[in-house]
Design an enzyme around this catalytic site. Sequence first.
Site, mmCIF file in Angstrom:
data_model
loop_
_atom_site.group_PDB
_atom_site.id
_atom_site.type_symbol
_atom_site.label_atom_id
_atom_site.label_comp_id
_atom_site.label_asym_id
_atom_site.label_seq_id
_atom_site.Cartn_x
_atom_site.Cartn_y
_atom_site.Cartn_z
ATOM 1 N N SER A 1 0.917 -1.137 0.016
ATOM 2 C CA SER A 1 0.107 -0.014 0.215
ATOM 3 C C SER A 1 0.812 1.322 0.137
ATOM 4 C CB SER A 1 -0.863 -0.056 1.142
ATOM 5 O OG SER A 1 -1.711 -0.954 1.151
ATOM 6 N N SER B 1 2.387 -3.054 8.166
ATOM 7 C CA SER B 1 2.356 -3.845 9.389
ATOM 8 C C SER B 1 3.647 -4.448 9.420
ATOM 9 C CB SER B 1 1.317 -4.930 9.403
ATOM 10 O OG SER B 1 0.315 -4.490 9.302
ATOM 11 N N GLU C 1 -3.796 -13.817 1.278
ATOM 12 C CA GLU C 1 -3.975 -12.953 2.053
ATOM 13 C C GLU C 1 -5.505 -13.133 2.675
ATOM 14 O OE1 GLU C 1 -3.368 -8.868 1.357
ATOM 15 O OE2 GLU C 1 -3.572 -8.184 3.673
ATOM 16 N N SER D 1 -10.849 -3.883 1.798
ATOM 17 C CA SER D 1 -11.953 -3.207 2.528
ATOM 18 C C SER D 1 -13.421 -3.867 2.447
ATOM 19 C CB SER D 1 -12.294 -1.726 2.337
ATOM 20 O OG SER D 1 -12.829 -1.668 1.208
ATOM 21 N N GLU E 1 -16.092 -2.977 1.180
ATOM 22 C CA GLU E 1 -16.726 -2.799 -0.186
ATOM 23 C C GLU E 1 -15.887 -3.528 -1.361
ATOM 24 O OE1 GLU E 1 -15.762 -0.460 2.202
ATOM 25 O OE2 GLU E 1 -17.986 -0.067 2.762
HETATM 26 C C1 LIG Z 1 -4.339 -2.246 10.373
HETATM 27 C C2 LIG Z 1 -3.943 -2.172 8.874
HETATM 28 C C3 LIG Z 1 -2.636 -2.790 8.621
HETATM 29 C C4 LIG Z 1 -2.311 -2.826 7.078
HETATM 30 N N1 LIG Z 1 -1.435 -3.515 6.966
HETATM 31 C C5 LIG Z 1 -0.922 -3.221 5.568
HETATM 32 C C6 LIG Z 1 0.538 -4.124 5.343
HETATM 33 O O1 LIG Z 1 1.165 -4.799 6.294
HETATM 34 N N2 LIG Z 1 0.847 -3.916 4.159
HETATM 35 C C7 LIG Z 1 0.474 -3.098 3.049
HETATM 36 O O2 LIG Z 1 0.709 -3.127 1.975
HETATM 37 N N3 LIG Z 1 -0.800 -2.835 3.508
HETATM 38 C C8 LIG Z 1 -1.382 -2.742 4.638
HETATM 39 N N4 LIG Z 1 -2.658 -2.032 5.188
HETATM 40 C C9 LIG Z 1 -3.319 -1.460 3.980
HETATM 41 C C10 LIG Z 1 -4.583 -1.915 3.566
HETATM 42 O O3 LIG Z 1 -4.389 -2.935 2.630
HETATM 43 C C11 LIG Z 1 -5.376 -0.659 2.764
HETATM 44 O O4 LIG Z 1 -5.410 0.270 3.923
HETATM 45 C C12 LIG Z 1 -6.569 -1.196 2.203
HETATM 46 O O5 LIG Z 1 -6.478 -1.929 1.155
HETATM 47 C C13 LIG Z 1 -7.425 0.153 1.817
HETATM 48 O O6 LIG Z 1 -6.719 0.904 1.249
HETATM 49 P P1 LIG Z 1 -6.822 2.565 1.696
HETATM 50 O O7 LIG Z 1 -6.386 2.725 3.120
HETATM 51 O O8 LIG Z 1 -5.749 3.304 0.640
HETATM 52 O O9 LIG Z 1 -8.253 3.102 1.360
HETATM 53 P P2 LIG Z 1 -8.944 3.649 -0.058
HETATM 54 O O10 LIG Z 1 -8.474 2.886 -1.133
HETATM 55 O O11 LIG Z 1 -8.530 5.072 -0.059
HETATM 56 O O12 LIG Z 1 -10.300 3.705 0.369
HETATM 57 C C14 LIG Z 1 -11.250 4.637 0.973
HETATM 58 C C15 LIG Z 1 -12.733 4.540 0.869
HETATM 59 O O13 LIG Z 1 -13.199 4.028 -0.410
HETATM 60 C C16 LIG Z 1 -13.695 2.758 -0.773
HETATM 61 N N5 LIG Z 1 -13.360 2.294 -2.073
HETATM 62 C C17 LIG Z 1 -11.995 2.461 -2.386
HETATM 63 N N6 LIG Z 1 -12.102 1.853 -3.927
HETATM 64 C C18 LIG Z 1 -13.266 1.394 -3.906
HETATM 65 C C19 LIG Z 1 -13.965 0.650 -5.064
HETATM 66 N N7 LIG Z 1 -13.553 0.405 -6.251
HETATM 67 N N8 LIG Z 1 -15.420 0.588 -4.916
HETATM 68 C C20 LIG Z 1 -15.979 0.732 -3.804
HETATM 69 N N9 LIG Z 1 -15.335 1.289 -2.538
HETATM 70 C C21 LIG Z 1 -14.172 1.844 -2.842
HETATM 71 C C22 LIG Z 1 -12.887 1.908 0.230
HETATM 72 O O14 LIG Z 1 -13.734 0.762 0.742
HETATM 73 C C23 LIG Z 1 -12.917 2.808 1.794
HETATM 74 O O15 LIG Z 1 -14.380 2.668 2.222
HETATM 75 C C24 LIG Z 1 -2.983 -2.098 6.291
HETATM 76 C C25 LIG Z 1 -4.132 -1.434 6.837
HETATM 77 C C26 LIG Z 1 -4.471 -1.205 7.841
HETATM 78 C C27 LIG Z 1 -5.786 -0.626 8.219
#
Ligand SMILES: Cc1cc2nc3c(=O)[nH]c(=O)nc-3n(C[C@H](O)[C@H](O)[C@H](O)COP(=O)(O)OP(=O)(O)OC[C@H]3O[C@@H](n4cnc5c(N)ncnc54)[C@H](O)[C@@H]3O)c2cc1C
Lengths: 419, 373
Positions: A138, A173, A256, A381, A383
């Site tokens: 990410s 993480s 995953e 997520s 969604e």
């Molecule tokens: C506790 C924790 C640990 C993590 N650990 C890791 C890790 O070890 N390595 C790593 O690489 N990542 C990690 N992540 C990252 C995680 O994979 C991302 O946070 C996640 O994929 C969501 O991306 P974002 O945070 O950019 O949210 P965004 O993609 O910006 O999403 C924001 C909102 O928009 C919605 N959204 C986005 N796209 C769509 C779509 N196409 N359709 C409908 N809704 C949509 C989402 O559901 C969300 O509600 C971690 C996250 C957390 C919270």
Amino acid sequence: MDFNDTPQEAEFRKEVRTWLDANAPKHLEDELKRASFGSNGLESEDPIKASKAWQKKKAEAGWACLHWPKEYGGGARSAMERVIWSQEEGPYAVLSGLFTIGHGMCGPTVMEWANEEWKERLLPPLASGEEVWCQLFSEPASGSDLAGLRTRAVKADDGSGDWIINGQKIWTSGAQNSDWGLLITRTDPDVPKHKGLTMFFLRMDSPGVKVVPIKQANGASGFNEVYFDDVRIPDDQRLGDVGNGWKVSLTTLMNERLSIGSGMSTGFPELFKFCMDMEIDGEAATADSGVRSKLAQFAVKQSGLKYTGMRAISALSKGETPGPENSIGKLVAGATMQELAMYALDLQGEAGVVWDEDSPQNGRFQAMLMRSPATRIEGGSDEILRNIIGERVLGLPGDIRVDKDVPFKEIPTSGKAKA
Amino acid sequence: MNLDFSDEQKQLRDQVRRFLKENCPPAAVRAILEGDDQYDAKLYQGLADLGVLGAAIPEEYGGVGLGHLELCVVAEELGRVLAPVPVASTVYLGAECLMQAGSEEQKQAWLPQISAGEAIGCWAINEGTGRMKPAKVALTFDGKTVSGSKAPITDGGIADFAIVLAKEGSDLSLCLVDLSGSGVSRETLDSIDPTRGQVKLTFEGTPATRIGSAGDGWHIATQIMDRAAILIGFEQLGGADRALEMGRDYALERMAFGRQIGSFQAVKHILADMYVSATLARSNCYYGAWALSSSAAELPIAAATARVSATNAFQHCAKNNIQVHGGMGFTWAFDCHLYYRRSNALALTIGSLSTWESLLIERMSAGNVEAAA
Ligand SMILES: Cc1cc2nc3c(=O)[nH]c(=O)nc-3n(C[C@H](O)[C@H](O)[C@H](O)COP(=O)(O)OP(=O)(O)OC[C@H]3O[C@@H](n4cnc5c(N)ncnc54)[C@H](O)[C@@H]3O)c2cc1C
């Protein structure tokens, strides 16, 4: 349809019990039982040291990474045997949290894409917990839309064949405890986004890598920002072809979903116990019809997940492969956990606001309330999981992708300028 | 451990599905909804001939002697097509009750007829509005005859026998009543699902025999309803699955704003949630099927679990199927309302959702939580 162990399963269970009985770190049991969301409960010992020690012991006796082949330090056990092990390991499984990303996601990716030499070098110490891995996917501008990532990998101009990495990852993480990272980068911004990605692995102590912990909403600091400043990676640490990184990442993401989603607890047994102990108007809370209704709804979600998992294992043991339907594990558990925690606090009344050791079950529900939002985001997520179910299980049309055939550098992204 | 049906059971499912496709199209369900008949007699006889009514009845009583897993498979298929036949009343409740608690004479008298499709039963426990409780029973049994009323009773209008919960002195007993006897009157009641007719049954000194011991009525009735809850759960599961399929198919076919509506996330996510509830229910029902077929100690908890989960799923899928269909979903011409009707009717039969929720937690409190953990 049979719930009982077959004679072989019973025999295996006995073997597991005997070994655990003689080898488990019993002195930690009580603390581990208090583990809650985002903490493994250990105070008397350094959690990382305790985790590594337990993993090493398991590995030496053949109980580590039960789903891996023996030559890479695994246990080569059947799906059913893995389930029996995890049922019996009980609270000690909490100690494996440190290795979830390595064992569940990075390991399988290395196994599928690395050459033999690297597999022999990397996998056994990963299985035995001597080396810890993190997943560098990410970025600030690309989470759900992972293929929109911007961290660049460029061939060094000194003819060494090495790659030079610049950019930033986020939410990584365990980066602060990791020896290795699985890293996806952009090698070609001139082609559509999925086509210009390349996967690598690297030592986290490589020059130019900087890990900065992020303070989370629940106060803990499990995840990090990771910066790459002219970090050099030899070409033989590439997984898959140049430009084929998306395909490699799918191995990680599929694993995953399997590894986070399966066997997740919703916290129902703890809530139920709490309601058995708690009184409303002089009677156990479980005698109250409103409480019962709520509890029953949590109960059937918990058991539905449990038996869905068992159905998947039944299918696995008949040689069928589990599909995208496993996305329901985390989807249901995450939302249930959050609602359940809110309800547990509601039952505590005004005192529900207090979060300390004197809170019911050491503040487990308060911890759960504060950690559960992350469960609904990490690893896909809610969604995104619903999209997967809708499209890959039910066969509905894909989302409209306006950026599909556009060269990456022409795609607008939030905040930052184009690549 | 193996949480799946066997290949033979899956073959039986395919066979029943083919039979029902031919013999129970939506038009057959509508014929009952819109016509004067209270059930599809031809379909019912066909099911008897296929051997499914007697699937779980031992051969010595004229049954096929397969088992309850097979009956679960059949129930799911009947639920998928909303079969307008009194299988739940007659087989899951009537035959089960006789098999579990009936005397040799009672078994001999009715089980072969049930299996052959020649006798229809009804389960006459409820009396009036509100949750069913022992204290609500007013109908009396004097050792030879019953007097009083029961309502609403599913399939009571077409039944040949009734199993009646009655007050015997200060206790409750379960009685078997031949409805061709004297002093029986039936009053048809309008219902939300006319494909499963409801009546008020009134007895005036009608001859009856006791099932099981005096005073054991509530206990036996509870046990039988647990067993039936799992089978009805499978009917609900079948209905939920079919409602989901209907919604999915429509979402692929219907265009709006130049796109298939299934490409809109709001619609896609409704369907994904329907899939989730149906999947949780399926898994809980399989657990129930195992408990039923092996008469496991966990049966009471498994029954309530399957029942609550299957009720959730069918109601959730049936109501959202209408939503996905838009205005079409609210027309008489589309089948959505048939599923909506049945989902709500089944949610109320043998005890409402809140009753089963309460039972589940009561049982878990009495036993151990591990069973559901
Ligand atoms: C506790 C924790 C640990 C993590 N650990 C890791 C890790 O070890 N390595 C790593 O690489 N990542 C990690 N992540 C990252 C995680 O994979 C991302 O946070 C996640 O994929 C969501 O991306 P974002 O945070 O950019 O949210 P965004 O993609 O910006 O999403 C924001 C909102 O928009 C919605 N959204 C986005 N796209 C769509 C779509 N196409 N359709 C409908 N809704 C949509 C989402 O559901 C969300 O509600 C971690 C996250 C957390 C919270």
